[in-house]
Design a protein around this motif. Structure first.
Motif, PDB file in Angstrom:
ATOM      1  N   VAL A 310       0.820  -1.211   0.000  1.00 28.78           N
ATOM      2  CA  VAL A 310       0.000   0.000   0.000  1.00 28.78           C
ATOM      3  C   VAL A 310       0.855   1.262   0.000  1.00 28.78           C
ATOM      4  O   VAL A 310       0.371   2.343  -0.333  1.00 28.78           O
ATOM      5  N   CYS A 311       2.139   1.136   0.363  1.00 29.21           N
ATOM      6  CA  CYS A 311       3.024   2.308   0.414  1.00 29.21           C
ATOM      7  C   CYS A 311       3.830   2.512  -0.864  1.00 29.21           C
ATOM      8  O   CYS A 311       4.527   3.520  -1.010  1.00 29.21           O
ATOM      9  N   THR A 312       3.761   1.577  -1.807  1.00 25.67           N
ATOM     10  CA  THR A 312       4.641   1.595  -2.977  1.00 25.67           C
ATOM     11  C   THR A 312       4.170   2.583  -4.044  1.00 25.67           C
ATOM     12  O   THR A 312       3.043   2.478  -4.538  1.00 25.67           O
ATOM     13  N   PRO A 313       5.026   3.538  -4.443  1.00 27.02           N
ATOM     14  CA  PRO A 313       4.689   4.365  -5.609  1.00 27.02           C
ATOM     15  C   PRO A 313       4.723   3.505  -6.876  1.00 27.02           C
ATOM     16  O   PRO A 313       5.531   2.578  -6.985  1.00 27.02           O
ATOM     17  N   LEU A 314       3.843   3.816  -7.829  1.00 24.82           N
ATOM     18  CA  LEU A 314       3.727   3.024  -9.047  1.00 24.82           C
ATOM     19  C   LEU A 314       3.773   3.926 -10.276  1.00 24.82           C
ATOM     20  O   LEU A 314       3.126   4.973 -10.307  1.00 24.82           O
ATOM     21  N   THR A 315       4.532   3.503 -11.297  1.00 24.97           N
ATOM     22  CA  THR A 315       4.466   4.141 -12.604  1.00 24.97           C
ATOM     23  C   THR A 315       3.618   3.283 -13.523  1.00 24.97           C
ATOM     24  O   THR A 315       3.873   2.081 -13.667  1.00 24.97           O
ATOM     25  N   PHE A 316       2.613   3.879 -14.133  1.00 23.77           N
ATOM     26  CA  PHE A 316       1.787   3.231 -15.148  1.00 23.77           C
ATOM     27  C   PHE A 316       2.326   3.679 -16.502  1.00 23.77           C
ATOM     28  O   PHE A 316       2.297   4.873 -16.824  1.00 23.77           O
ATOM     29  N   LEU A 317       2.838   2.722 -17.293  1.00 23.97           N
ATOM     30  CA  LEU A 317       3.545   3.056 -18.528  1.00 23.97           C
ATOM     31  C   LEU A 317       2.877   2.373 -19.725  1.00 23.97           C
ATOM     32  O   LEU A 317       2.524   1.188 -19.661  1.00 23.97           O
ATOM     33  N   PHE A 318       2.744   3.139 -20.823  1.00 23.09           N
ATOM     34  CA  PHE A 318       2.067   2.643 -22.025  1.00 23.09           C
ATOM     35  C   PHE A 318       2.845   3.102 -23.261  1.00 23.09           C
ATOM     36  O   PHE A 318       3.097   4.301 -23.427  1.00 23.09           O
ATOM     37  N   GLU A 319       3.226   2.155 -24.106  1.00 22.53           N
ATOM     38  CA  GLU A 319       3.880   2.464 -25.374  1.00 22.53           C
ATOM     39  C   GLU A 319       2.969   1.997 -26.508  1.00 22.53           C
ATOM     40  O   GLU A 319       2.436   0.878 -26.464  1.00 22.53           O
ATOM     41  N   TYR A 320       2.798   2.861 -27.509  1.00 25.31           N
ATOM     42  CA  TYR A 320       1.853   2.539 -28.583  1.00 25.31           C
ATOM     43  C   TYR A 320       2.290   3.184 -29.892  1.00 25.31           C
ATOM     44  O   TYR A 320       2.951   4.224 -29.921  1.00 25.31           O
ATOM     45  N   PHE A 321       1.913   2.509 -30.992  1.00 31.59           N
ATOM     46  CA  PHE A 321       2.189   3.006 -32.337  1.00 31.59           C
ATOM     47  C   PHE A 321       0.988   3.794 -32.839  1.00 31.59           C
ATOM     48  O   PHE A 321      -0.123   3.279 -32.883  1.00 31.59           O
ATOM     49  N   ASN A 322       1.212   5.042 -33.249  1.00 31.01           N
ATOM     50  CA  ASN A 322       0.199   5.786 -33.997  1.00 31.01           C
ATOM     51  C   ASN A 322       0.436   5.503 -35.478  1.00 31.01           C
ATOM     52  O   ASN A 322       1.492   5.837 -36.029  1.00 31.01           O
ATOM     53  N   LEU A 323      -0.541   4.887 -36.135  1.00 33.42           N
ATOM     54  CA  LEU A 323      -0.380   4.436 -37.518  1.00 33.42           C
ATOM     55  C   LEU A 323      -1.056   5.350 -38.530  1.00 33.42           C
ATOM     56  O   LEU A 323      -1.126   5.019 -39.712  1.00 33.42           O
ATOM     57  N   HIS A 324      -1.559   6.497 -38.066  1.00 35.15           N
ATOM     58  CA  HIS A 324      -2.273   7.406 -38.965  1.00 35.15           C
ATOM     59  C   HIS A 324      -1.708   8.808 -38.773  1.00 35.15           C
ATOM     60  O   HIS A 324      -1.740   9.362 -37.680  1.00 35.15           O
ATOM     61  N   GLU A 325      -1.171   9.363 -39.826  1.00 34.54           N
ATOM     62  CA  GLU A 325      -0.533  10.672 -39.740  1.00 34.54           C
ATOM     63  C   GLU A 325      -1.504  11.734 -39.235  1.00 34.54           C
ATOM     64  O   GLU A 325      -2.638  11.843 -39.693  1.00 34.54           O
ATOM     65  N   ASN A 326      -1.040  12.500 -38.240  1.00 29.05           N
ATOM     66  CA  ASN A 326      -1.794  13.618 -37.667  1.00 29.05           C
ATOM     67  C   ASN A 326      -3.100  13.196 -36.994  1.00 29.05           C
ATOM     68  O   ASN A 326      -4.074  13.950 -36.961  1.00 29.05           O
ATOM     69  N   ALA A 327      -3.128  11.995 -36.453  1.00 27.26           N
ATOM     70  CA  ALA A 327      -4.290  11.568 -35.662  1.00 27.26           C
ATOM     71  C   ALA A 327      -4.219  12.229 -34.294  1.00 27.26           C
ATOM     72  O   ALA A 327      -3.144  12.391 -33.714  1.00 27.26           O
ATOM     73  N   MET A 328      -5.366  12.625 -33.777  1.00 28.23           N
ATOM     74  CA  MET A 328      -5.409  13.225 -32.450  1.00 28.23           C
ATOM     75  C   MET A 328      -5.834  12.131 -31.462  1.00 28.23           C
ATOM     76  O   MET A 328      -7.010  11.811 -31.337  1.00 28.23           O
ATOM     77  N   LEU A 329      -4.857  11.537 -30.783  1.00 27.43           N
ATOM     78  CA  LEU A 329      -5.114  10.403 -29.904  1.00 27.43           C
ATOM     79  C   LEU A 329      -4.686  10.717 -28.480  1.00 27.43           C
ATOM     80  O   LEU A 329      -3.752  11.494 -28.251  1.00 27.43           O
ATOM     81  N   HIS A 330      -5.368  10.088 -27.527  1.00 27.40           N
ATOM     82  CA  HIS A 330      -4.852  10.033 -26.160  1.00 27.40           C
ATOM     83  C   HIS A 330      -5.393   8.793 -25.480  1.00 27.40           C
ATOM     84  O   HIS A 330      -6.313   8.140 -25.976  1.00 27.40           O
ATOM     85  N   LEU A 331      -4.806   8.433 -24.358  1.00 31.50           N
ATOM     86  CA  LEU A 331      -5.188   7.240 -23.623  1.00 31.50           C
ATOM     87  C   LEU A 331      -6.137   7.584 -22.482  1.00 31.50           C
ATOM     88  O   LEU A 331      -6.097   8.679 -21.931  1.00 31.50           O
ATOM     89  N   SER A 332      -6.971   6.626 -22.152  1.00 33.39           N
ATOM     90  CA  SER A 332      -7.818   6.716 -20.959  1.00 33.39           C
ATOM     91  C   SER A 332      -7.648   5.397 -20.210  1.00 33.39           C
ATOM     92  O   SER A 332      -7.863   4.329 -20.775  1.00 33.39           O
ATOM     93  N   ILE A 333      -7.227   5.469 -18.957  1.00 31.34           N
ATOM     94  CA  ILE A 333      -6.881   4.286 -18.176  1.00 31.34           C
ATOM     95  C   ILE A 333      -7.930   4.080 -17.093  1.00 31.34           C
ATOM     96  O   ILE A 333      -8.245   5.000 -16.337  1.00 31.34           O
TER      97      ILE A 333
END
Length: 447
Positions: A310-333
């Protein structure tokens, strides 16, 4: 006394990729029927819902494209029982409810139903979009086999529960999804069917409405009627049901006490995989617009261990390929606990580099750091959504990673038992002496 529902060796076969007529949901069927309402009501009302005759069909020849959504499922339900049906996505839960509701026939097996069935399998089930709320109450009630007298008797209760009185004479196509589901649930629950079949209705609506639904379903069950309830929310299942059926890959794997069933289900879904990485874009999850390369939950411990407390800090990490030029993308977790309750939702609303901007073609990494002393001990799973143009979800990856949070002995002190709550913040408490006056302490001057 005979069970009100008997399910004997029910199986359902689908042909993957076969050319056939498209599947119609209950809403599609009723909408089509409502458009020729004058000739269809009598046929719908007289559908053989109250019958001791089973539904029998011939087995189909299997091929390489065959998919068995259900395989030889057997169980019975007695009058007045509230039974939860649980399992992972694709386990066969909704298929079973559609067969019970006579939306789709089984490939083989027999079902015996000894009561009138009301089904709520999706938002707005049985509504015609051009009809008003008032008209749809009578339409939906007729579809459920109710007489006009019965519908009139319950009409005011339905409207009051759904909280749509101001919009009663407005076409339901103008309703929000919340108004849709409130009215649909109110009709199904108030028109006194012997059997109420509900699939994930609590996934829509605010917390107050969800609480009302649970209360009404509990009232229905205590009133002697039978409830079959599908949900991924284990807290709702445990609150409403005393018995649960667990499905896995179309098979019935457990039928019994709800606590045991939920424990078995949770054990099956949480593999405690804190990282997924895909080496090539061809095997990575996604679509023609976006593909994931890596999803990880990284603990930050002084000893570099992988143990999360319960005391541990956590990094949530996501790597992804955008395959469409000039796409407006973001993540929702979305992060869920072991009971299916959403603990929190995170999105890069204040990300300084790319939020709200078109992304060039390429590989991206998004991450955020969550400090310790936020999550309670328990098991968690992370679901990733990719959003386009700030509003359209173009890809969803459920159960991307999962992890356990262990307790910390120093944080607990002498407290025994479960530390309640979804979150477990470390808060700075302060206590000070404000008076030594005995009269003040015993309250003699408070009159």
């Amino acid at each position: 006394m005979k069970p009100i529902i008997e399910i004997e060796n029910i199986s359902k076969l689908y042909k993957i990729g076969a050319n056939k007529e498209p599947y119609l949901s209950l809403r599609d069927e009723v909408t089509k029927t409502a458009r020729r309402i004058s000739s269809s009501f009598s046929r719908l009302i007289n559908r053989p819902r109250t019958t001791d005759q089973g539904l029998r069909t011939k087995d189909s020849r299997q091929s390489s494209t065959d998919f068995w959504a259900l395989k030889d499922v057997c169980f019975s339900v007695h009058e007045g029982e509230a039974v939860g049906i649980i399992g992972r996505n694709g386990a066969g839960k909704s298929t079973l409810l559609k067969i019970l509701s006579q939306i789709t026939p089984p490939t083989k097996g027999q079902i015996t139903m000894r009561g009138r069935v009301a089904s709520l399998l999706e938002v707005g089930t049985g509504f015609h979009p051009e009809f008003t709320g008032r008209e749809n109450i009578f339409l939906n009630g007729s579809v459920l086999g109710m007489s006009r007298v019965e519908i009139k008797r319950k009409f005011d209760e339905i409207v009051a529960f759904a909280e749509i009185d101001k919009f009663l004479d407005t076409p339901v196509k103008r309703y929000s999804s919340g108004m849709y589901v409130r009215l649909a649930f109110a009709v199904a629950a108030h028109l006194e069917p012997e059997i109420l079949v509900i699939d994930e209705v609590l996934a829509v609506g605010d917390a107050q409405f969800q609480k009302k639904c649970l209360g009404k379903m509990s009232e229905v069950a205590k009133g002697g009627r039978t409830v079959l309830f599908v949900s991924h929310n284990m807290e709702a299942i445990q609150n409403l049901c005393s018995r649960s059926v667990l499905l896995a890959a179309g098979n019935l794997v457990f039928d019994g006490d709800v606590e045991v069933s939920v424990a078995n289900y949770l054990k099956s879904i949480y593999s405690r995989k804190i990282e997924h990485r895909w080496e090539t874009i061809s095997n990575a999850p996604g679509n023609e617009l976006v593909r994931l390369q890596r999803v990880a939950v990284i603990p930050h411990n002084a000893d570099n261990s992988q143990v999360i407390t319960v005391c541990t800090p956590l990094t949530f990490l996501f790597e992804y390929f955008n395959l469409h030029e000039n796409a407006m993308l973001h993540l929702s977790i979305h992060v869920y606990n072991e009971r299916g309750v959403e603990v929190f939702n995170a999105l890069p609303a204040e990300e300084p580099n790319w939020h709200g901007k078109p992304l060039p073609y390429g590989l991206y990494r998004s991450s955020f750091l969550m400090s310790g002393n936020i999550l309670n001990d328990g098991s968690y799973t992370v679901e990733v959504h990719v959003i386009k143009d700030l509003r359209n979800a173009i890809f969803k990856f459920p159960e991307a990673v999962s992890f356990d949070v262990a307790d910390d002995a120093k944080m607990r002190g002498n407290l025994l038992g479960k530390w309640y709550g979804v979150v477990r913040p470390k808060l700075e408490w302060k206590t000070e002496l404000i008076s030594k006056d005995k009269a003040v302490v015993v309250g003699e001057d408070l009159k």
